[in-house]
Design an enzyme around this catalytic site. Structure first.
Site, PDB file in Angstrom:
ATOM      1  NE  ARG A  24      18.152  -3.009 -63.942  1.00 36.17           N
ATOM      2  CZ  ARG A  24      17.679  -2.718 -64.283  1.00 36.17           C
ATOM      3  NH1 ARG A  24      15.807  -3.458 -63.881  1.00 36.17           N
ATOM      4  NH2 ARG A  24      16.888  -1.260 -64.526  1.00 36.17           N
ATOM      5  NE  ARG A  28      10.952  -4.697 -60.376  1.00 34.54           N
ATOM      6  CZ  ARG A  28      10.223  -4.182 -61.180  1.00 34.54           C
ATOM      7  NH1 ARG A  28       8.740  -3.701 -61.101  1.00 34.54           N
ATOM      8  NH2 ARG A  28      10.475  -2.992 -62.665  1.00 34.54           N
ATOM      9  NE  ARG A  37      10.437  -3.988 -54.090  1.00 35.41           N
ATOM     10  CZ  ARG A  37       9.864  -3.320 -55.089  1.00 35.41           C
ATOM     11  NH1 ARG A  37      10.318  -2.423 -56.215  1.00 35.41           N
ATOM     12  NH2 ARG A  37       8.339  -3.628 -55.206  1.00 35.41           N
ATOM     13  CG  ASP A  74      18.622   2.698 -60.933  1.00 38.94           C
ATOM     14  OD1 ASP A  74      19.000   1.530 -61.066  1.00 38.94           O
ATOM     15  OD2 ASP A  74      18.774   3.369 -60.931  1.00 38.94           O
ATOM     16  CE1 TYR A 151      15.790   6.298 -67.101  1.00 40.69           C
ATOM     17  CE2 TYR A 151      17.996   6.523 -67.931  1.00 40.69           C
ATOM     18  CZ  TYR A 151      16.631   5.488 -67.625  1.00 40.69           C
ATOM     19  OH  TYR A 151      16.686   4.510 -68.681  1.00 40.69           O
TER      20      TYR A 151
HETATM   21  O1  1CP Z   1      20.998  -6.725 -60.167  1.00 38.60           O
HETATM   22  C1  1CP Z   1      21.465  -6.053 -60.729  1.00 38.60           C
HETATM   23  O2  1CP Z   1      22.307  -5.628 -62.202  1.00 38.60           O
HETATM   24  C2  1CP Z   1      21.982  -4.353 -59.846  1.00 38.60           C
HETATM   25  C3  1CP Z   1      21.831  -3.755 -59.476  1.00 38.60           C
HETATM   26  C4  1CP Z   1      20.732  -2.206 -60.889  1.00 38.60           C
HETATM   27  C5  1CP Z   1      22.024  -1.893 -62.078  1.00 38.60           C
HETATM   28  C6  1CP Z   1      23.462  -2.441 -62.540  1.00 38.60           C
HETATM   29  C7  1CP Z   1      20.142  -1.406 -60.371  1.00 38.60           C
HETATM   30  C8  1CP Z   1      18.916  -2.110 -59.859  1.00 38.60           C
HETATM   31  N1  1CP Z   1      19.890  -0.657 -62.546  1.00 38.60           N
HETATM   32  C9  1CP Z   1      20.776  -1.058 -62.487  1.00 38.60           C
HETATM   33  C10 1CP Z   1      21.162  -0.953 -64.095  1.00 38.60           C
HETATM   34  C11 1CP Z   1      20.312   0.574 -65.043  1.00 38.60           C
HETATM   35  N2  1CP Z   1      19.228   1.250 -63.902  1.00 38.60           N
HETATM   36  C12 1CP Z   1      20.414   1.091 -65.712  1.00 38.60           C
HETATM   37  C13 1CP Z   1      21.138   0.114 -66.444  1.00 38.60           C
HETATM   38  C14 1CP Z   1      21.016  -1.259 -67.422  1.00 38.60           C
HETATM   39  C15 1CP Z   1      19.452  -1.172 -68.400  1.00 38.60           C
HETATM   40  O3  1CP Z   1      19.232  -1.431 -69.522  1.00 38.60           O
HETATM   41  O4  1CP Z   1      18.873  -1.960 -67.543  1.00 38.60           O
HETATM   42  C16 1CP Z   1      19.044   1.764 -66.448  1.00 38.60           C
HETATM   43  C17 1CP Z   1      18.518   2.050 -67.358  1.00 38.60           C
HETATM   44  C18 1CP Z   1      18.133   2.461 -64.902  1.00 38.60           C
HETATM   45  C19 1CP Z   1      17.099   2.996 -64.691  1.00 38.60           C
HETATM   46  C20 1CP Z   1      16.823   2.209 -63.821  1.00 38.60           C
HETATM   47  N3  1CP Z   1      16.333   2.097 -62.599  1.00 38.60           N
HETATM   48  C21 1CP Z   1      15.597   1.470 -64.229  1.00 38.60           C
HETATM   49  C22 1CP Z   1      14.700   1.838 -65.750  1.00 38.60           C
HETATM   50  C23 1CP Z   1      14.116   2.962 -66.511  1.00 38.60           C
HETATM   51  C24 1CP Z   1      13.162   3.822 -67.648  1.00 38.60           C
HETATM   52  O5  1CP Z   1      11.941   3.707 -67.765  1.00 38.60           O
HETATM   53  O6  1CP Z   1      14.252   3.286 -68.821  1.00 38.60           O
HETATM   54  C25 1CP Z   1      14.537   1.320 -63.409  1.00 38.60           C
HETATM   55  C26 1CP Z   1      13.244   0.483 -63.316  1.00 38.60           C
HETATM   56  C27 1CP Z   1      14.790   0.796 -61.943  1.00 38.60           C
HETATM   57  C28 1CP Z   1      14.796   0.660 -60.894  1.00 38.60           C
HETATM   58  C29 1CP Z   1      15.820  -0.401 -60.503  1.00 38.60           C
HETATM   59  N4  1CP Z   1      16.779  -0.889 -60.303  1.00 38.60           N
HETATM   60  C30 1CP Z   1      17.737  -1.602 -59.879  1.00 38.60           C
HETATM   61  C31 1CP Z   1      16.568  -2.770 -59.763  1.00 38.60           C
HETATM   62  C32 1CP Z   1      16.463  -4.023 -59.457  1.00 38.60           C
HETATM   63  C33 1CP Z   1      15.491  -1.789 -60.082  1.00 38.60           C
HETATM   64  C34 1CP Z   1      14.055  -2.178 -60.148  1.00 38.60           C
HETATM   65  C35 1CP Z   1      13.212  -1.332 -59.042  1.00 38.60           C
HETATM   66  C36 1CP Z   1      12.284  -2.010 -57.925  1.00 38.60           C
HETATM   67  O7  1CP Z   1      12.981  -3.233 -56.761  1.00 38.60           O
HETATM   68  O8  1CP Z   1      11.538  -1.862 -58.144  1.00 38.60           O
END
Ligand code: 1CP
Length: 342
Positions: A24, A28, A37, A74, A151
């Site tokens: 990540r 943010r 964003r 994502d 999911y």
């Molecule tokens: O920087 C990076 O790592 C690259 C981009 C990336 C990656 C690899 C994002 C952007 N998401 C992911 C993987 C991801 N997404 C995972 C696997 C890794 C982990 O466990 O963190 C998972 C479970 C998700 C699903 C997801 N997407 C969630 C979790 C939801 C939950 O309740 O379980 C969330 C909040 C997101 C949104 C997201 N994805 C990425 C970002 C930067 C964000 C936040 C969104 C925003 O900008 O508000």
């Protein structure tokens, strides 16, 4: 041998200073990410806008000089490409239409159809492979089938993956079909990322730890093994990182069983244990508690050095045990990198 430090670690080389990137790292906690964003409108529009997605991927590289960039996208784009509805409720995280019955698995789009939705992601990869500094490695990724399925079944993130476990218990055949469909889609998706220029791919199995007994073998280990075998047949030189988060003792042997070139460790396992039991099979990555990037101070530097030291006798990529959180201080990231690079 490549000049890129990440590729050298993945090839098994022990380096005096480990290469570093962060899960990540585009996110943010960075003001420039929040600005881009906002320009995109919302999170999904950012993912599907190749210029802006490439821009946010590059931001942490410019700011910190990480050794790797991870494609901005994502893991939930695959369910969307297979036909589910996906949206991000502000302040609440992702929401999807749900799969709860066998006939809904059968109704998913065929694997060949995913590229229609996902082609902007491949364009992001192409832009990045042109624009990244030559020493920076480009990592593509996908969610592992079990995590993605949790999911698809629940329609949201769940603390215990209860709905997915319930579906698996109620109709194991339909559940297995869902895992197989996601497995096939993941092979196609990662192959397309590699064709577009990804130099490494990572499989995120964030909820692997909740699979018990034979389920861990059937739904975490075996799909990873199938995906990696298919990729290695087509692209033998592309390294794969597997992240079976919270696998605990089952991290040992995971690389050997799946063919992964590197295993990513969460922060619940001891670094000394992992150095002895996991790193003996190849490169490891991860383990620093992401909370330290919020709290900072002397503990951040001590713990960073401890992780570097623990893995110093074998191939190692420095990383966190999970994603950096939005409340992290960007200055702490610079302090962590200074502690690694000395
Ligand atoms: O920087 C990076 O790592 C690259 C981009 C990336 C990656 C690899 C994002 C952007 N998401 C992911 C993987 C991801 N997404 C995972 C696997 C890794 C982990 O466990 O963190 C998972 C479970 C998700 C699903 C997801 N997407 C969630 C979790 C939801 C939950 O309740 O379980 C969330 C909040 C997101 C949104 C997201 N994805 C990425 C970002 C930067 C964000 C936040 C969104 C925003 O900008 O508000």
């Amino acid at each position: 041998m490549s000049q890129k430090t990440i590729l050298r670690a993945l090839a098994g080389e022990t380096q005096a200073i480990p290469p570093v990137w962060m899960m990540r790292q585009a996110g943010r906690y960075l003001p420039e990410y929040r600005a881009t964003r906002a320009e995109a409108g919302d999170f999904l529009s950012l993912c599907y806008n190749p210029d802006l997605a490439a821009e946010v991927t590059l931001q942490p590289i410019r700011r910190y000089g990480f050794d790797a960039a991870i494609l901005f996208a994502d893991i939930l784009l695959i369910p969307q490409a297979l036909g589910l509805d996906l949206w991000f409720a502000t302040g609440e995280g992702p929401r999807l239409s749900t799969i709860t019955r066998a006939h809904e698995v059968a109704r998913l789009k065929p694997v060949e159809a995913i590229h229609e939705t996902l082609s902007p992601i491949y364009e992001t990869v192409r832009i990045l492979s042109r624009e990244l500094p030559r020493e920076t490695t480009l990592i593509g990724f996908a969610g592992a089938p079990w995590t993605v399925a949790t999911y698809m079944i629940a329609g949201r993130g769940t603390p215990d993956q209860g709905p997915a476990h319930a579906f698996k218990a109620a109709d194991r055949a339909a559940f297995t079909q869902l895992i197989e469909r996601v497995t096939e889609a993941t092979i196609a998706y990662l192959s397309a990322q590699i064709e577009a220029g990804a130099e490494v791919v990572k499989l995120f199995d964030s909820w692997a730890g909740s699979l018990q007994g034979a389920d861990f073998h059937d739904f975490a280990l075996q799909p990873a093994q199938r995906i990696i075998a298919a990729l290695k047949t087509r692209y033998p030189h592309i390294p794969v990182i597997a992240f079976p988060r919270e696998a605990g003792p089952r991290y040992a042997g995971f690389a050997r069983a799946t063919g992964a070139d590197c295993v990513a460790l969460d922060n619940s396992v001891s670094a000394d244990w992992a150095a002895a039991e996991v790193q003996k099979d190849g490169c490891v990555q991860g383990n620093l508690d992401p909370k330290l990037l919020v709290s900072g101070g002397a503990a951040l530097e001590t713990e960073t050095r401890r992780v570097v030291q623990a893995f110093s006798k074998g191939p190692h990529i420095f990383n966190l045990g999970h994603g950096i959180t939005p409340d992290a201080d960007p200055e702490n990231v610079a302090r962590m990198i200074a502690a690694i690079r000395g």
